[in-house]
Motif scaffolding. Structure first.
Motif, PDB file in Angstrom:
ATOM      1  N   ILE A   5       0.949  -1.101   0.094  1.00  0.00           N
ATOM      2  CA  ILE A   5       0.039   0.076  -0.077  1.00  0.00           C
ATOM      3  C   ILE A   5       0.672   1.262   0.140  1.00  0.00           C
ATOM      4  O   ILE A   5       2.037   1.271   0.543  1.00  0.00           O
ATOM      5  N   ALA A   6       0.544   2.347  -0.736  1.00  0.00           N
ATOM      6  CA  ALA A   6       1.121   3.703  -0.732  1.00  0.00           C
ATOM      7  C   ALA A   6       0.251   4.589  -0.272  1.00  0.00           C
ATOM      8  O   ALA A   6      -1.013   4.643  -1.044  1.00  0.00           O
ATOM      9  N   PRO A   7       0.381   5.855   0.372  1.00  0.00           N
ATOM     10  CA  PRO A   7      -0.574   6.799   0.564  1.00  0.00           C
ATOM     11  C   PRO A   7      -0.708   7.830  -0.437  1.00  0.00           C
ATOM     12  O   PRO A   7       0.263   8.129  -1.243  1.00  0.00           O
ATOM     13  N   GLY A   8      -1.739   8.405  -0.397  1.00  0.00           N
ATOM     14  CA  GLY A   8      -2.062   9.676  -1.117  1.00  0.00           C
ATOM     15  C   GLY A   8      -1.386  10.856  -0.573  1.00  0.00           C
ATOM     16  O   GLY A   8      -0.727  10.750   0.571  1.00  0.00           O
ATOM     17  N   LYS A   9      -1.732  12.102  -0.711  1.00  0.00           N
ATOM     18  CA  LYS A   9      -1.204  13.363  -0.420  1.00  0.00           C
ATOM     19  C   LYS A   9      -1.976  14.546  -0.610  1.00  0.00           C
ATOM     20  O   LYS A   9      -3.044  14.607  -1.197  1.00  0.00           O
ATOM     21  N   VAL A  10      -1.864  15.646   0.289  1.00  0.00           N
ATOM     22  CA  VAL A  10      -2.462  16.961  -0.002  1.00  0.00           C
ATOM     23  C   VAL A  10      -1.223  17.922   0.172  1.00  0.00           C
ATOM     24  O   VAL A  10      -0.169  17.680   0.635  1.00  0.00           O
ATOM     25  N   ILE A  11      -1.460  19.181  -0.658  1.00  0.00           N
ATOM     26  CA  ILE A  11      -0.644  20.137  -0.695  1.00  0.00           C
ATOM     27  C   ILE A  11      -0.917  21.026   0.372  1.00  0.00           C
ATOM     28  O   ILE A  11      -2.004  21.539   0.159  1.00  0.00           O
ATOM     29  N   LEU A  12      -0.295  21.297   1.558  1.00  0.00           N
ATOM     30  CA  LEU A  12      -0.791  22.198   2.537  1.00  0.00           C
ATOM     31  C   LEU A  12      -0.384  23.686   2.172  1.00  0.00           C
ATOM     32  O   LEU A  12      -1.568  24.518   2.580  1.00  0.00           O
ATOM     33  N   PHE A  13       0.597  23.964   1.488  1.00  0.00           N
ATOM     34  CA  PHE A  13       1.102  25.228   1.395  1.00  0.00           C
ATOM     35  C   PHE A  13       1.847  25.295  -0.064  1.00  0.00           C
ATOM     36  O   PHE A  13       2.549  24.634  -0.190  1.00  0.00           O
ATOM     37  N   GLY A  14       1.443  26.329  -0.716  1.00  0.00           N
ATOM     38  CA  GLY A  14       2.576  26.842  -2.077  1.00  0.00           C
ATOM     39  C   GLY A  14       2.144  26.146  -3.431  1.00  0.00           C
ATOM     40  O   GLY A  14       3.226  26.621  -4.179  1.00  0.00           O
ATOM     41  N   GLU A  15       1.136  25.498  -3.498  1.00  0.00           N
ATOM     42  CA  GLU A  15       0.965  25.063  -5.064  1.00  0.00           C
ATOM     43  C   GLU A  15       0.937  26.123  -5.911  1.00  0.00           C
ATOM     44  O   GLU A  15       0.580  27.356  -5.595  1.00  0.00           O
ATOM     45  N   HIS A  16       1.221  25.811  -7.076  1.00  0.00           N
ATOM     46  CA  HIS A  16       1.159  27.011  -8.236  1.00  0.00           C
ATOM     47  C   HIS A  16       2.526  27.888  -8.011  1.00  0.00           C
ATOM     48  O   HIS A  16       3.313  27.882  -8.935  1.00  0.00           O
ATOM     49  N   PHE A  17       2.622  28.459  -6.958  1.00  0.00           N
ATOM     50  CA  PHE A  17       3.946  29.304  -6.729  1.00  0.00           C
ATOM     51  C   PHE A  17       5.210  28.424  -7.049  1.00  0.00           C
ATOM     52  O   PHE A  17       6.071  28.931  -7.357  1.00  0.00           O
ATOM     53  N   VAL A  18       4.797  27.210  -6.652  1.00  0.00           N
ATOM     54  CA  VAL A  18       6.109  26.253  -6.567  1.00  0.00           C
ATOM     55  C   VAL A  18       6.723  26.222  -7.832  1.00  0.00           C
ATOM     56  O   VAL A  18       7.964  25.978  -8.420  1.00  0.00           O
ATOM     57  N   VAL A  19       5.836  26.025  -9.140  1.00  0.00           N
ATOM     58  CA  VAL A  19       6.083  26.224 -10.366  1.00  0.00           C
ATOM     59  C   VAL A  19       7.382  27.104 -10.812  1.00  0.00           C
ATOM     60  O   VAL A  19       8.028  27.002 -11.649  1.00  0.00           O
ATOM     61  N   GLU A  20       6.961  28.180 -10.255  1.00  0.00           N
ATOM     62  CA  GLU A  20       8.180  29.404 -10.528  1.00  0.00           C
ATOM     63  C   GLU A  20       9.353  29.274  -9.322  1.00  0.00           C
ATOM     64  O   GLU A  20       9.865  30.374  -9.061  1.00  0.00           O
ATOM     65  N   GLY A  21       9.539  28.089  -8.769  1.00  0.00           N
ATOM     66  CA  GLY A  21      10.804  27.985  -7.817  1.00  0.00           C
ATOM     67  C   GLY A  21      10.562  28.446  -6.653  1.00  0.00           C
ATOM     68  O   GLY A  21      11.545  28.775  -5.730  1.00  0.00           O
ATOM     69  N   TYR A  22       9.366  28.841  -5.923  1.00  0.00           N
ATOM     70  CA  TYR A  22       8.994  29.235  -4.537  1.00  0.00           C
ATOM     71  C   TYR A  22       8.698  27.869  -3.880  1.00  0.00           C
ATOM     72  O   TYR A  22       8.582  26.906  -4.452  1.00  0.00           O
ATOM     73  N   PRO A  23       8.708  27.947  -2.399  1.00  0.00           N
ATOM     74  CA  PRO A  23       8.767  26.694  -1.772  1.00  0.00           C
ATOM     75  C   PRO A  23       7.226  26.004  -1.662  1.00  0.00           C
ATOM     76  O   PRO A  23       6.228  27.103  -1.853  1.00  0.00           O
ATOM     77  N   ALA A  24       7.199  24.915  -1.369  1.00  0.00           N
ATOM     78  CA  ALA A  24       5.818  24.191  -0.903  1.00  0.00           C
ATOM     79  C   ALA A  24       5.973  23.170   0.113  1.00  0.00           C
ATOM     80  O   ALA A  24       6.938  22.926   0.298  1.00  0.00           O
ATOM     81  N   ILE A  25       4.582  22.901   0.907  1.00  0.00           N
ATOM     82  CA  ILE A  25       4.808  21.956   1.910  1.00  0.00           C
ATOM     83  C   ILE A  25       3.651  20.834   1.412  1.00  0.00           C
ATOM     84  O   ILE A  25       2.654  21.153   1.232  1.00  0.00           O
ATOM     85  N   GLY A  26       3.938  19.713   1.311  1.00  0.00           N
ATOM     86  CA  GLY A  26       3.169  18.576   1.115  1.00  0.00           C
ATOM     87  C   GLY A  26       2.917  17.622   2.330  1.00  0.00           C
ATOM     88  O   GLY A  26       4.034  17.415   3.019  1.00  0.00           O
ATOM     89  N   LEU A  27       1.764  16.963   2.590  1.00  0.00           N
ATOM     90  CA  LEU A  27       1.650  15.823   3.554  1.00  0.00           C
ATOM     91  C   LEU A  27       0.991  14.707   3.006  1.00  0.00           C
ATOM     92  O   LEU A  27       0.322  14.806   2.246  1.00  0.00           O
ATOM     93  N   ALA A  28       1.665  13.377   3.448  1.00  0.00           N
ATOM     94  CA  ALA A  28       1.245  12.172   2.925  1.00  0.00           C
ATOM     95  C   ALA A  28      -0.042  11.993   3.954  1.00  0.00           C
ATOM     96  O   ALA A  28       0.134  12.238   5.124  1.00  0.00           O
ATOM     97  N   VAL A  29      -1.106  11.484   3.289  1.00  0.00           N
ATOM     98  CA  VAL A  29      -2.415  11.128   4.024  1.00  0.00           C
ATOM     99  C   VAL A  29      -2.906   9.762   4.026  1.00  0.00           C
ATOM    100  O   VAL A  29      -2.601   9.166   3.084  1.00  0.00           O
ATOM    101  N   GLY A  30      -3.452   9.372   5.122  1.00  0.00           N
ATOM    102  CA  GLY A  30      -3.948   8.171   5.003  1.00  0.00           C
ATOM    103  C   GLY A  30      -5.071   7.700   4.447  1.00  0.00           C
ATOM    104  O   GLY A  30      -6.047   6.769   4.751  1.00  0.00           O
ATOM    105  N   LEU A  31      -4.937   7.834   3.047  1.00  0.00           N
ATOM    106  CA  LEU A  31      -5.746   7.106   1.960  1.00  0.00           C
ATOM    107  C   LEU A  31      -4.838   6.467   1.203  1.00  0.00           C
ATOM    108  O   LEU A  31      -3.915   7.254   0.895  1.00  0.00           O
ATOM    109  N   TYR A  32      -5.100   5.194   0.734  1.00  0.00           N
ATOM    110  CA  TYR A  32      -4.158   4.482   0.232  1.00  0.00           C
ATOM    111  C   TYR A  32      -4.453   3.744  -1.218  1.00  0.00           C
ATOM    112  O   TYR A  32      -5.775   3.855  -1.465  1.00  0.00           O
TER     113      TYR A  32
END
Ligand code: ADP
Ligand code: PMV
Length: 313
Positions: A5-32
């Motif tokens: 099994i492998a978990p899914g994820k959510v992006i907590l902060f920074g999507e889209h801006f990450v594409v231009e080199g800014y940071p983002a935070i993601g979290l693996a979540v317990g849906l598999y």
């Protein structure tokens, strides 16, 4: 038959801006996603999608993973593959990465070679390329290792902390499917049109992610919630939101969430909210009246692993 099994994820902060080199935070979540592999003729079956023709477009990532395992690790080039996943498809929760990661893991297990998680993530990424063209790699990284990850310009740093105790993460799936590539392109077009102003918005988004890291480390949920709302506002400003995203953000906040935002590409997909545990019941009930699928998700800190239960077609 071996299963992983492998978990899914959510992006907590920074999507889209990450594409231009800014940071983002993601979290693996317990849906598999769960994938089982056994030796035999070439056959791919998904409990959600039914039989998948090995020569079809849908099978490309799986065939690429089989090919890589065969070339690099001397595995067979034919297996029976069974996929079963609880992660909503195409909603921004990394369903494709979770399938690819669990497949790469169970394939190497079945093949009987020695391997590391790095091998799994790398092989799964080759499958991801077949789905997305040039993905950032965050989905397969989160699904392989689990946990909370800070990423910027292709570099991933695991944050050795989690969401504060007594905190719940709520995911509402709008059910609206969007074309990630199109939303990314249109956001970038606005960024270019805005010129200096766009640059300022992206700088603020980058700064916000750094502040979110501090809030997570301090366990400051009310600060984290407020930062989520500001992040949503910036995504709205860049054209990544749709009314359903804004509506669900309001719905969560009005019912006691400390913060909420769209997560992933936006214009549909998922909305996430953060709340104290005692407030989750009310928020979930309010969301259910909107007939959207709602999940109370827990962080997954383990990432991909073997599991005993089999899938029978
Ligand atoms: N349960 C499943 N069975 C088979 N393939 C799946 C399953 N879930 C996801 N996939 C694959 O992943 C693709 C969705 O990936 P993508 O559009 O990136 O969405 P997401 O954001 O959920 O990863 C599907 O088109 C399919 O090829
Ligand atoms: C919008 C973006 O930042 C995230 C897209 O997320 P998802 O495909 O909705 O999980 C694009 C990207 O990082 O490649």
């Amino acid at each position: 038959m071996t299963c992983s099994i492998a978990p899914g994820k959510v992006i907590l902060f920074g999507e889209h801006f990450v594409v231009e080199g800014y940071p983002a935070i993601g979290l693996a979540v317990g849906l598999y996603a769960r994938t089982c592999v056994e030796e035999g003729d070439l056959k791919i079956y998904s409990r959600q999608l039914g039989p998948i023709d090995p020569s079809s477009k849908e099978a490309k990532p799986y065939m690429r993973i089989i090919e890589e395992a065969s070339i690099r690790y001397g595995c067979r080039d034919r297996y029976r593959i069974y996929i079963d996943s609880e992660i909503p498809v195409g909603a921004g929760m990394g369903s494709s990465a979770a399938v690819n990661v669990s497949l790469a893991h169970s394939l190497l297990e079945t093949c009987g070679v020695e391997f590391t998680k790095e091998d799994v993530s790398r092989i799964a990424y080759l499958g991801e390329i077949m789905v997305h063209g040039k993905p950032s790699g965050v989905d397969n990284t989160l699904s392989t290792y689990g946990g909370l990850v800070y990423y910027r310009q292709g570099l991933f740093k695991r944050l050795n902390t989690s969401l504060p105790e007594n905190t719940a993460l709520i995911v509402a799936d709008t059910g609206v499917k969007r074309d990630t590539g199109l939303v990314v392109r249109e956001v970038l077009e606005r960024y270019r049109r805005l010129g200096g102003l766009g640059k300022v918005i992206y700088e603020v988004a980058g700064r916000l992610v750094e502040e979110a890291v501090v809030a997570i480390e301090k366990g400051d949920v009310s600060r984290l919630g407020e930062l989520m709302i500001v992040n949503h506002g910036l995504l709205f400003a860049m054209g990544a939101s749709a009314w359903i995203n804004d509506y669900l953000v309001h719905k969560m906040i009005n019912n006691g969430a400390q913060g909420a935002k769209l997560s992933g590409a936006g214009r549909g997909g998922i909305v996430i909210g953060i709340a104290r545990l005692e407030n989750t019941g009310k928020i979930m009930e309010a969301l259910k009246t909107e007939k959207v699928n709602v999940y109370l998700v827990k962080p997954d800190h383990e990432g991909v692993r073997s599991i005993n239960t089999r899938i029978s077609p």
